[in-house]
Motif scaffolding. Sequence first.
Motif, PDB file in Angstrom:
ATOM      1  N   LYS A 156      44.283  53.692  38.971  1.00  0.00           N
ATOM      2  CA  LYS A 156      42.829  53.791  39.023  1.00  0.00           C
ATOM      3  C   LYS A 156      42.457  54.940  39.948  1.00  0.00           C
ATOM      4  O   LYS A 156      43.178  55.262  40.877  1.00  0.00           O
ATOM      5  CB  LYS A 156      42.230  52.493  39.564  1.00  0.00           C
ATOM      6  N   ASP A 208      37.428  54.093  42.490  1.00  0.00           N
ATOM      7  CA  ASP A 208      37.501  52.688  42.080  1.00  0.00           C
ATOM      8  C   ASP A 208      38.223  51.842  43.122  1.00  0.00           C
ATOM      9  O   ASP A 208      37.828  50.724  43.409  1.00  0.00           O
ATOM     10  CB  ASP A 208      38.217  52.549  40.737  1.00  0.00           C
ATOM     11  N   LYS A 209      39.288  52.377  43.674  1.00  0.00           N
ATOM     12  CA  LYS A 209      40.076  51.651  44.666  1.00  0.00           C
ATOM     13  C   LYS A 209      39.276  51.390  45.937  1.00  0.00           C
ATOM     14  O   LYS A 209      39.539  50.433  46.646  1.00  0.00           O
ATOM     15  CB  LYS A 209      41.326  52.444  45.027  1.00  0.00           C
ATOM     16  N   ASP A 238      35.887  51.047  46.128  1.00  0.00           N
ATOM     17  CA  ASP A 238      34.549  50.539  45.809  1.00  0.00           C
ATOM     18  C   ASP A 238      34.405  49.142  46.406  1.00  0.00           C
ATOM     19  O   ASP A 238      35.041  48.195  45.952  1.00  0.00           O
ATOM     20  CB  ASP A 238      34.344  50.503  44.294  1.00  0.00           C
ATOM     21  N   LYS A 292      31.360  44.737  45.535  1.00  0.00           N
ATOM     22  CA  LYS A 292      31.451  43.314  45.188  1.00  0.00           C
ATOM     23  C   LYS A 292      32.269  42.502  46.191  1.00  0.00           C
ATOM     24  O   LYS A 292      32.498  41.316  45.978  1.00  0.00           O
ATOM     25  CB  LYS A 292      32.078  43.170  43.799  1.00  0.00           C
ATOM     26  N   LEU A 293      32.699  43.131  47.256  1.00  0.00           N
ATOM     27  CA  LEU A 293      33.637  42.477  48.171  1.00  0.00           C
ATOM     28  C   LEU A 293      32.955  41.743  49.322  1.00  0.00           C
ATOM     29  O   LEU A 293      31.879  42.130  49.770  1.00  0.00           O
ATOM     30  CB  LEU A 293      34.606  43.515  48.736  1.00  0.00           C
ATOM     31  N   ASP A 319      37.443  38.430  50.344  1.00  0.00           N
ATOM     32  CA  ASP A 319      38.374  39.188  49.516  1.00  0.00           C
ATOM     33  C   ASP A 319      39.417  39.900  50.363  1.00  0.00           C
ATOM     34  O   ASP A 319      40.505  40.227  49.882  1.00  0.00           O
ATOM     35  CB  ASP A 319      37.607  40.223  48.689  1.00  0.00           C
ATOM     36  N   GLU A 378      40.700  48.761  49.623  1.00  0.00           N
ATOM     37  CA  GLU A 378      41.684  49.148  48.608  1.00  0.00           C
ATOM     38  C   GLU A 378      42.587  47.981  48.223  1.00  0.00           C
ATOM     39  O   GLU A 378      42.848  47.744  47.040  1.00  0.00           O
ATOM     40  CB  GLU A 378      42.530  50.319  49.104  1.00  0.00           C
ATOM     41  N   ASN A 423      40.785  45.291  46.137  1.00  0.00           N
ATOM     42  CA  ASN A 423      40.638  45.730  44.742  1.00  0.00           C
ATOM     43  C   ASN A 423      41.972  45.699  44.006  1.00  0.00           C
ATOM     44  O   ASN A 423      42.038  45.322  42.830  1.00  0.00           O
ATOM     45  CB  ASN A 423      40.014  47.126  44.691  1.00  0.00           C
ATOM     46  N   GLU A 473      42.831  42.074  43.147  1.00  0.00           N
ATOM     47  CA  GLU A 473      41.969  41.633  42.052  1.00  0.00           C
ATOM     48  C   GLU A 473      42.506  42.177  40.723  1.00  0.00           C
ATOM     49  O   GLU A 473      42.558  41.460  39.719  1.00  0.00           O
ATOM     50  CB  GLU A 473      40.529  42.105  42.276  1.00  0.00           C
ATOM     51  N   GLU A 474      42.916  43.417  40.725  1.00  0.00           N
ATOM     52  CA  GLU A 474      43.478  44.051  39.528  1.00  0.00           C
ATOM     53  C   GLU A 474      44.780  43.372  39.092  1.00  0.00           C
ATOM     54  O   GLU A 474      45.046  43.217  37.907  1.00  0.00           O
ATOM     55  CB  GLU A 474      43.725  45.535  39.815  1.00  0.00           C
TER      56      GLU A 474
END
Length: 154
Positions: free
Chosen positions: A6, A10-11, A13, A16-17, A77, A145, A148, A151-152
């Motif tokens: 990614k 994106d890493k 971002d 949403k955390l 998170d 990072e 994310n 989550e991925e």
Amino acid sequence: MFGADKGTADKLDGKKLHIGIVQARFNEGITNALAKACLDELLALGVPEKHIQHVLVPGALEVPVALQAMAESDRFDALIALGCIIRGETYHFELVANESGAGVTRLSLDYQLPIANAIITTENLEQAIARQTDKGRDAARVAVEMANLLEELS
């Protein structure tokens, strides 16, 4: 796709955390600077201020117990550990550095929760001052990072 990476944006971002921060008060001038740099970077990465919980504990040995309470709440998170341990003339430095670090690592593994460890350990105050801002910012970036990434992967 195997090996797909990614983009960096994106890493990092954080929109949403939910992030928890535990800051040791001992060596407060340094830990306050760590916290300011960390909080500023979290906000710059898009983490909403209302999604950041920042608590204070007396020292580095108390950081893991507060992190554990946050981990058990299942509301975060990622977590961030902030502290400063400066070498003195006794074995106490090694004890505090080793035990606080081991506690942070164990919690991260036990709860499968990213914990950015920014409990800095230095020989003297000058080294701590030289590292306080970069380590605070780095902790924020690592937390975002890794949150994310996990989550991925899930």
